[in-house]
Every structure is written in structure tokens, then in C-alpha cells.
Design an enzyme around this catalytic site. Sequence first.
Site, PDB file in Angstrom:
ATOM      1  N   GLU A  56       9.213  83.228  24.981  1.00 56.39           N
ATOM      2  CA  GLU A  56       9.296  84.683  25.060  1.00 56.39           C
ATOM      3  C   GLU A  56       9.944  85.279  23.808  1.00 56.39           C
ATOM      4  O   GLU A  56       9.591  86.373  23.379  1.00 56.39           O
ATOM      5  CB  GLU A  56      10.094  85.092  26.309  1.00 56.39           C
ATOM      6  CG  GLU A  56       9.412  84.734  27.624  1.00 56.39           C
ATOM      7  CD  GLU A  56       8.185  85.573  27.882  1.00 56.39           C
ATOM      8  OE1 GLU A  56       7.171  85.387  27.179  1.00 56.39           O
ATOM      9  OE2 GLU A  56       8.233  86.416  28.791  1.00 56.39           O
ATOM     10  N   THR A  84       4.599  93.869  23.727  1.00 57.60           N
ATOM     11  CA  THR A  84       5.959  93.986  24.254  1.00 57.60           C
ATOM     12  C   THR A  84       6.936  94.430  23.177  1.00 57.60           C
ATOM     13  O   THR A  84       7.810  95.268  23.413  1.00 57.60           O
ATOM     14  CB  THR A  84       6.417  92.638  24.849  1.00 57.60           C
ATOM     15  OG1 THR A  84       5.477  92.235  25.852  1.00 57.60           O
ATOM     16  CG2 THR A  84       7.795  92.752  25.477  1.00 57.60           C
TER      17      THR A  84
END
Length: 309
Positions: free
Chosen positions: A128, A181
Site C-alpha cells: 500500500e 489514491t
Amino acid sequence: MNELKIFTPATIANVSCGFDVLGLALDTVGDEMIIRKVAEKGVRITKITGQSIPFETHKNVSGIAALALLGEVNTDFGFEIEIDKRIKPGSGIGSSAASSAGAVWAINKLLGDPFSTKDLVRFAMEGERLASGVPHADNVAPALFGGFTLVRSYEPLDIINIHTPSELFVTVIHPQIEVKTSDAREILKTTVTLKNAIKQWGNVGGLISGLYTEDYELIGRSLEDFIVEPIRSILIPAFDLLKQESIKAGALGCGISGSGPSVFALSKGKETALKVAEAMRMVYDKVGLSYDIHVSKVNKEGIKILESK
């Protein structure tokens, strides 16, 4: 076992009021991956289908997560990874998390489970970090634990598996646009008012209480976001109308899935979730925007083995 084929689920992060700390796993959409032991040390990604993502180990989230795990264990062999990428990157339903979590979960199984699930979250968070610049756990935690998860603390990492009511269903619509994101984080404010923070804390507590007591009305009342949604919703076409029509169709509540552009709604019962899906379809059909739509129970198991050799 020398090879595993797994299903690694899509996830919804934030769940309206829990930015970076709440998430849930889906059951009907996710990636499939094959991870196998090989004689040569290290990690190699040998096959990717479905989406265009990097083969290079250090540029692929599954490779980075796998290397993080292998950095804490001595082996005289390595691993190959194949990815059937069914979750589109930038969809807001945990594409990078599915690859990161799937890789470390399967490697841990092939090693005989030397690491705890919390350890696996820690390794998957490195994927991530590559994807968004921030090692958040609100997608990888539900993928690995299943159901709803709460990240109570990042330092030290403390993750709690939350009870999932049996009749809770999720409807997710993904407009065919991409919101990265990292870009969605850049537009967020770095400070919030005390007034909004108090409202948000109340909703987080209310949502968790509602999940444990299976109080669906309380769950619905708690699905409000006073901090992130007002800013990010401008990136999603017809968001206010989607939310309005979903609730009119019977949804408990509706919000942005992760950083968007996907929008989710929670409902009591599959019948209502399907009605919400139809209401969402009608909104985007009128807008003239293509989309994918999914209706799913909350996946209490998380990652699943499909085949083993």
C-alpha cells in the site's frame, strides 16, 4: 503444499465515518492469484492477466509485500506469483490491497504459517505504501481477517475484527473513471474542526455498536462522513444523486468506497441491496456514464484457497 490458487477479495475502506481505520471485505468480486515455491531465491511475477500492471518485483505491490515478508524469514527457495487482476486499479475497492494481501497470505501458508495475521497486515501495508505513498491498513486488514476490521492503532499496529450482522449486504457501483489514491489524498485538508471531529467520533462508535448489536437503524444513522466525503465527493459524477436514490431505495446508508470513484451502500437483506443496485444503475444510465456494479454479502472469511498442489 508447493502451490496455491487463491481468491483475494475486493474491500471497502473508510465505511463513511472511519477514514483509514475501518474496512470490510466483499464476497463476489476479487482477484485470483497463483503463488508457487521455486528453487531460485527471491520473488518473480511471471504472469498478469486482466489489467496492465508492472511485472517488475519492486514496482508491483504484491512483489513489495512478498519481499517484506521474506525479509524476516530465511528460506533456501523463492516464489513465483501469477495475478488474474479482476479489480481495476484506481477503482476504490482495494485493488492494490488484494494483490498485497494475497501474496503474503499465500506465501505464509506455503511456509507453514510462521506469521500471525497481524504480521501479514504489516507486510501487506508495504504494498500500500508503494501504491499510495501511505502504508494504510484499512483495505489489507479486512482482506486478511475477513468481515469488518478496525485499525485501533498504527503505532503499535492493533487491529480488531468486528462482528458482522448476518443480513448485511453491500452494493457497490464503480463508474469507469480512475481516481488515484495518492491524488485523492492530496486534496484533503490536514486539519479538521473540533465540531466535525466530535460528530465523526460519535459515528465511529455508533457504527461499531450497531454492528455488534445488529441494530441496522443505528448502523444507518452512523454512516455519515463530515470530514472526507464533502471534499472527495466532487471527484465522483452525480454522487449526491446516487446517495439520495440509494437511500430512497432502502439503503441504510451510502458513501464513497475508499478514495473513490466507487460508491457503496449498506442494506439489510439481499432484496433491498438489489433494489439499491437498480437505483444506482438508473442514475448512471441517465448520466450516460459506463459502470460496473456488484452486490455482495460481507465476506467473513477473507482470502480463500481455490486449489492447492
